[in-house]
Design a protein around this motif. Structure first.
Motif, mmCIF file in Angstrom:
data_model
loop_
_atom_site.group_PDB
_atom_site.id
_atom_site.type_symbol
_atom_site.label_atom_id
_atom_site.label_comp_id
_atom_site.label_asym_id
_atom_site.label_seq_id
_atom_site.Cartn_x
_atom_site.Cartn_y
_atom_site.Cartn_z
ATOM 1 N N LYS A 48 0.835 -1.205 0.000
ATOM 2 C CA LYS A 48 0.000 0.000 0.000
ATOM 3 C C LYS A 48 0.872 1.259 0.000
ATOM 4 C CE LYS A 48 -4.375 1.065 0.129
ATOM 5 N NZ LYS A 48 -5.296 0.572 -0.884
ATOM 6 N N GLU A 51 1.999 1.898 -3.392
ATOM 7 C CA GLU A 51 0.873 2.450 -4.150
ATOM 8 C C GLU A 51 0.721 3.952 -3.843
ATOM 9 O OE1 GLU A 51 -3.848 1.747 -4.108
ATOM 10 O OE2 GLU A 51 -2.673 -0.046 -3.645
ATOM 11 N N GLU A 54 3.197 6.034 -5.604
ATOM 12 C CA GLU A 54 2.820 6.181 -7.014
ATOM 13 C C GLU A 54 1.779 7.294 -7.177
ATOM 14 O OE1 GLU A 54 3.568 5.232 -10.769
ATOM 15 O OE2 GLU A 54 4.619 4.448 -9.016
#
Ligand SMILES: Nc1nc2c(ncn2[C@@H]2O[C@H](COP(=O)(O)OP(=O)(O)OP(=O)(O)O)[C@@H](O)[C@H]2O)c(=O)[nH]1
Ligand SMILES: [Mg+2]
Length: 416
Positions: A48, A51, A54
Motif C-alpha cells: 500500500k 501504491e 505512485e
C-alpha cells in the motif's frame, strides 16, 4: 483508519479533508487501507505504501496527511518511501490552532502543545538534515550533539511558556471571581456547530464566526439580556473534535475550565451534519474528561435551515428527547431556547417575596438585571416584589436592606 473509530472511512476522511482545507491545503486524493493494526514500520503495509508513492507522484502532491497519530519512526519511513513530507492528524490540528490563535493565552497554549509534540521528534529532524547534507546518519555525528542542545532549548522554552501561562491563568481566575454573581450559560460543542454565531446573535459580541474548524480558540463572556430584563452571562469557547491531540487538550484545559465554570451548558450540534450523533458523543467524551458531564445542560440542534427532512433528526432526539431544534441563521427556535433557560432558572432558583424599603430603592435596578421579577407593587412602606433569584443574590439583597416578607397563610395574593 485509526483503530476504534466508530465512523466509516468515508466519514473520517471527509472530516480530515475539512481539516486540511482549513489549513489551506488542496486535497488531491484519499487512500484507505483496512488493517486490524497499523504496520509498526510504515503504518501502511509495504504494498500500500508503494501504491501511495505512485499516487503522490502522479498527483504531484506536496504532502501526505494521515488521519491517525504516527510514531516518529513511521513518519520517517513513509517520507522515505513517498519522497514528500508527512503530517499526522495531531500535527495538522496543531498547525490550524497555530494560525488561528489570536490572544496571548491561546498563542502560548498552542506553542506549549507544539513544543511537547516536537520533543520526541527531534531525532527525526536531525536525521533529515544530515541526509540532505550528505551525512552518514546521526550515530556519533554532529546531529547527536545538536539533538541534546535542541532538547535543552525546548525544555527551557517549555518551562518559560508554562510560567507565562500560569501568570495569565491566575489573572483570569481573579477576573472570573470578580465577575458579578450572574447566572452563566456556556456554549460548548463540536467545532463549526455555530457557537460563535449564536453568541453573536444573542449578544452583540462581534466574535469571529466562519466556516472553518477551530475559528474560536479562547473564551469570551458577554452579558445576555433575556426578555423581561434579566441578564445572564453567555460564554463562547473553543470547539471540540474527536481525538484532539492530547497535548492540546492539556494546554487548553484552563481555557475550557473557565467556560465550564458555568451554571448551565448549551450543547450545540450541527443538526444538518450526517455525523451529528457521533459529534454529540464526542462532545460527551470531552466533557467527561473535563469532569463536566454532570453540569445541567440543554442540547441545541442547529442549522435547521439546512435540514430538508426533519425525520433525519430522529436519532438525535433519541439521544436527548428534550433537544431543541434551531436555526441560528434565520432565528427559528431561538425563543424556545430562551424559554427553556427561563424554565431552568425557575426550577433551580428560589422564589421569594420581599419588601424593598424606600431607603433601599437603589437595589431596584440590581434586582431587575440579576433576578427575575415576577410581580411588584408599590406600598407605603416601599416596593413589594415577588422575585426569583439564586441564594447568592438573595443574600446580597438582604445585606443591602431588602426584607423577606412572611405572609400569613390565608393572606390574599396581592395587597389591596
Ligand atoms: N446554514 C446555517 N449556517 C450556520 C448556522 N449557524 C452557523 N452557521 C455557519 O456555520 C459556520 C460555523 O459557525 P461558527 O459560529 O464559527 O461555529 P463555532 O461553533 O463557533 O466553530 P468553532 O469556533 O470553530 O468551534 C459559519 O460559517 C456560520 O455562518 C445556521 O443556523 N444555518
Ligand atoms: Mg467559534
Amino acid at each position: 483508519m485509526p483503530t476504534g473509530d466508530p465512523r466509516t472511512a468515508a466519514e473520517a476522511l471527509s472530516e480530515l479533508q475539512q481539516l486540511a482545507e482549513t489549513a489551506d491545503f488542496v486535497p488531491a486524493g484519499c487512500m484507505v487501507q483496512h488493517r486490524r493494526i497499523p504496520d509498526a514500520h510504515g503504518y501502511l503495509g509495504a504494498g500500500k505504501l508503494a501504491e501511495l508513492a505512485e499516487v503522490v507522484k502522479l498527483a504531484h502532491s506536496g504532502c501526505v496527511i494521515c488521519d491517525d497519530s504516527l510514531t516518529p519512526n513511521q513518519m520517517r519511513n513513509i517520507e522515505n518511501t513517498v519522497g514528500v513530507p508527512v503530517m499526522d492528524r495531531s500535527e495538522l490540528i496543531l498547525q490550524i490552532f497555530g494560525t488561528h490563535a489570536r490572544t496571548p493565552q491561546a498563542r502560548m497554549q498552542v506553542e506549549l502543545a507544539s513544543l511537547q509534540y516536537e520533543m520526541p521528534r527531534l531525532r527525526r529532524r536531525w536525521t533529515h538534515l544530515e541526509r540532505q547534507r550528505g551525512g552518514i546518519g546521526i550515530r556519533g555525528g554532529a546531529g547527536e550533539k545538536q539533538i541534546d542542545v535542541d532538547r535543552n532549548l525546548l525544555r527551557t522554552r517549555i518551562a518559560s511558556v508554562n510560567r507565562g501561562l500560569k501568570r495569565i491563568e491566575q489573572h483570569k481566575v481573579r477576573a472570573v471571581q470578580a465577575r458579578p454573581d450572574l447566572f452563566t450559560v456556556a456554549l460548548v460543542g463540536y467545532t463549526n456547530a455555530g457557537k460563535s454565531s449564536l453568541m453573536n446573535r444573542l449578544t452583540d459580541a462581534g466574535v469571529l464566526a466562519e466556516n472553518k474548524l477551530f475559528s474560536t480558540l479562547d473564551t469570551r463572556t458577554r452579558p445576555w439580556r433575556l426578555p423581561g430584563g434579566r441578564t445572564v452571562l453567555l460564554t463562547d469557547t473553543v470547539g471540540f473534535l474527536r481525538k484532539l491531540p492530547h497535548q492540546l487538550v492539556a494546554s487548553f484545559h484552563a481555557t475550557l475550565e473557565e467556560a465550564l465554570h458555568a451554571d448551565l451548558l448549551l450543547v450545540l450540534v450541527d443538526g444538518s451534519s450526517s455525523e451529528a450523533a457521533e459529534q454529540l458523543t464526542a462532545v460527551d467524551e470531552v466533557l467527561s474528561t473535563l469532569k463536566a458531564d454532570n453540569l445541567p445542560r440543554l442540547t441545541v440542534l442547529n442549522k435547521l435551515d439546512l435540514v430538508e427532512d426533519r425525520a433525519t433528526l430522529a436519532p438525535l432526539w433519541r439521544i436527548d428527547p428534550h433537544a431543541i431544534a434551531v436555526s441560528v441563521q434565520d432565528g427559528e427556535g431561538l425563543p424556545v431556547v430562551m424559554t427553556s433557560i427561563q424554565n431552568h432558572l425557575a426550577a433551580v432558583e428560589n422564589r421569594v417575596e420581599l419588601l424593598l424599603p424606600h431607603t433601599a430603592g437603589a437595589l431596584h435596578a440590581e434586582i431587575r438585571t440579576r433576578a427575575t421579577v415576577l410581580s411588584e407593587f408599590y406600598t407605603e412602606d416601599g416596593c413589594l416584589m415577588e422575585i426569583q433569584a439564586s441564594p447568592a443574590i438573595l443574600g446580597r439583597l438582604m445585606a443591602g436592606g431588602a426584607r423577606a416578607v412572611q405572609r400569613p397563610p390565608n393572606a390574599p395574593d396581592q395587597p389591596e
